[in-house]
Design an enzyme around this catalytic site. Structure first.
Site, PDB file in Angstrom:
ATOM      1  N   HIS A   1      44.324  45.052  40.031  1.00  0.00           N
ATOM      2  CA  HIS A   1      45.211  44.100  40.703  1.00  0.00           C
ATOM      3  C   HIS A   1      45.487  42.943  39.742  1.00  0.00           C
ATOM      4  CE1 HIS A   1      44.247  45.516  45.081  1.00  0.00           C
ATOM      5  NE2 HIS A   1      45.266  46.156  44.553  1.00  0.00           N
TER       6      HIS A   1
ATOM      7  N   ASP B   1      45.762  39.781  39.846  1.00  0.00           N
ATOM      8  CA  ASP B   1      45.004  38.518  39.803  1.00  0.00           C
ATOM      9  C   ASP B   1      43.655  38.694  39.111  1.00  0.00           C
ATOM     10  OD1 ASP B   1      44.377  40.051  42.170  1.00  0.00           O
ATOM     11  OD2 ASP B   1      43.288  38.334  42.974  1.00  0.00           O
ATOM     12  N   HIS B   2      43.329  39.936  38.709  1.00  0.00           N
ATOM     13  CA  HIS B   2      42.084  40.179  37.962  1.00  0.00           C
ATOM     14  C   HIS B   2      42.362  40.683  36.547  1.00  0.00           C
ATOM     15  CE1 HIS B   2      39.449  39.919  41.598  1.00  0.00           C
ATOM     16  NE2 HIS B   2      40.644  40.037  42.143  1.00  0.00           N
TER      17      HIS B   2
ATOM     18  N   ASP C   1      36.676  42.821  43.752  1.00  0.00           N
ATOM     19  CA  ASP C   1      36.901  42.565  45.186  1.00  0.00           C
ATOM     20  C   ASP C   1      36.285  43.722  45.977  1.00  0.00           C
ATOM     21  OD1 ASP C   1      38.414  40.469  44.288  1.00  0.00           O
ATOM     22  OD2 ASP C   1      40.328  41.278  44.893  1.00  0.00           O
TER      23      ASP C   1
ATOM     24  N   HIS D   1      36.545  33.673  44.632  1.00  0.00           N
ATOM     25  CA  HIS D   1      37.693  34.435  45.114  1.00  0.00           C
ATOM     26  C   HIS D   1      38.101  33.948  46.515  1.00  0.00           C
ATOM     27  CE1 HIS D   1      40.089  38.081  46.225  1.00  0.00           C
ATOM     28  NE2 HIS D   1      40.324  38.132  44.927  1.00  0.00           N
TER      29      HIS D   1
HETATM   30 ZN   LIG Z   1      41.544  39.741  44.020  1.00  0.00          ZN
END
Ligand SMILES: [Zn+2]
Length: 304
Positions: free
Chosen positions: A64, A66-67, A214, A272
Site C-alpha cells: 500500500h 502509505d508504506h 497493517d 499508524h
Molecule cells: Zn497503512
C-alpha cells in the site's frame, strides 16, 4: 548495545501536518534499519540525524502506498550518494516486479548500488542482512493484501566473567581471563585446569523489537512480539470503531494492547493513527490492558 526507535511517520493512509506516512527507524550504534518507507521517510530520517549511508536494510510490510511510496525516492538518493554497499529490501511478493518496473521506467536511479530484494513468502522466516548487527525475521500478518511483520533484534551477548571468582580460583589477570570468557577451559601455570562453568554469568539477551502493521489482531503479531522490549503495533482507530477497523484490515489501540499483553512485550508503541483519532487518547484507552504504552509521535525517539 542498545536499540533506539525513531518514528519517522505515524499516520495512517496519508500524511498530515503533524504525522508523516508510515516509517520507523530501528537504530543501534553505527547502523539502522527502516521499517516501512512511506512518503517523506527520507526527509524525516535526515531530520532525525540518521545517516543514510549507515542504513542496512528496508523492511516493507506491504505495498500500500502509505508504506511504500517513499522507497523509490530513498533508493534514488542512495544512488546519487554513490553508495556501493548493497542494500537489502525485504517485502511481500510483488515488490521485485514493482521495483523492476520503476527501474525500467527510469524512476529509481540507483547507480552502482545493488538492491538485494528479499521477497517474503508463506510463513516468512529469517531475513539475512550480510555484515549487519541486526537479526531480522518476518511473519505474515492479516491485512487486505499480502503483508509481513518483522522482528528486529541484536545478538545475545555472552555473560560477564565474575572476576572475584576467578581471583579466588587463582587465575591471573590477562589473556587467560579472555579464554574463560570465550567459554574455554584454561591451564594455570601450576598445572591446574579451570573450567569456565560457574565463573560466567548467564548470557545477556540482545535488545529486540517487533513491527506489526497493517493488520487485524492476529496470532503472528503475538509471535513476533513474544517478550520483545517493544512491540510497535498499528492502532488505526479507537475501540468504538472496531468494526470499521476490521472491515479495513486494521486494529484498535485496545486490541494492540491485548496482543502486547499476550506476547508479554515489555512496552507497546502505538502508531499508524487515522487522521481522525488522537494517538494519546488511544493510548489512554488501552492502558488498563498493558502497563507501558507509548503513543508514537514523529521524530520523538524511544530508547529501549
Ligand atoms: Zn497503512
Amino acid at each position: 548495545m542498545r536499540l533506539r526507535l525513531v518514528p519517522l511517520g505515524t499516520s495512517a493512509g496519508r500524511p498530515t501536518l503533524l504525522r508523516g506516512a508510515s516509517a520507523l527507524a530501528v537504530a543501534t550504534e553505527g547502523s539502522w534499519v527502516l521499517c516501512d518507507c512511506g512518503e517523506g521517510a527520507q526527509i524525516a530520517a535526515l531530520r532525525a540525524g540518521l545517516s543514510l549511508s549507515r542504513l542496512d536494510a528496508v523492511l516493507i510490510t506491504h505495498l500500500h502506498g502509505d508504506h511504500f511510496n517513499g522507497l523509490p525516492g530513498l533508493l534514488g538518493t542512495l544512488g546519487l550518494d554513490g553508495r556501493q554497499r548493497p542494500l537489502v529490501v525485504a517485502g511481500p511478493s510483488g515488490i521485485t516486479a514493482l521495483l523492476q518496473h520503476l527501474a525500467r521506467a527510469g524512476s529509481l536511479g540507483t547507480g552502482d548500488m545493488e538492491v538485494r530484494v528479499v521477497e517474503q513468502e508463506g510463513n516468512g522466516g529469517e531475513v539475512r542482512i550480510e555484515g549487519s548487527q541486526f537479526l531480522v525475521a518476518s511473519r505474515p500478518l492479516t491485512h487486505r493484501v499480502p503483508t509481513y511483520g518483522y522482528r528486529v533484534a541484536l545478538a545475545d551477548r555472552p555473560g560477564t566473567l565474575d572476576v572475584a571468582k576467578t581471583d579466588a580460583a587463582g587465575v591471573p589477570r590477562g589473556p587467560l581471563l579472555a579464554e574463560l570468557k570465550a567459554g574455554r577451559a584454561v591451564t594455570l601455570p601450576d598445572g591446574r585446569v579451570i573450567a569456565p562453568e560457574g565463573l560466567i554469568g548467564p548470557p545477556q539477551r540482545g535488545a529486540s523489537m517487533a513491527y506489526a502493521l497493517d493488520t487485524v489482531p492476529c496470532a503472528s503479531a503475538v509471535e513476533l512480539g513474544r517478550r520483545v522490549d517493544a512491540l510497535v503495533h498499528e492502532a488505526t482507530y479507537e475501540d468504538g470503531r472496531a468494526a470499521l477497523a476490521h472491515e479495513r484490515g486494521h486494529s484498535t489501540g485496545m486490541e494492540a494492547a491485548r496482543i502486547a499483553a499476550e506476547a508479554e512485550a515489555a512496552a507497546l508503541v502505538l502508531t499508524h493513527f487515522s487522521p481522525s483519532v488522537s494517538g494519546d487518547a488511544l493510548a489512554d484507552e488501552a492502558r488498563s490492558i498493558h502497563p507501558r504504552i507509548i503513543a508514537a509521535r514523529d521524530l520523538a525517539e524511544i530508547p529501549l
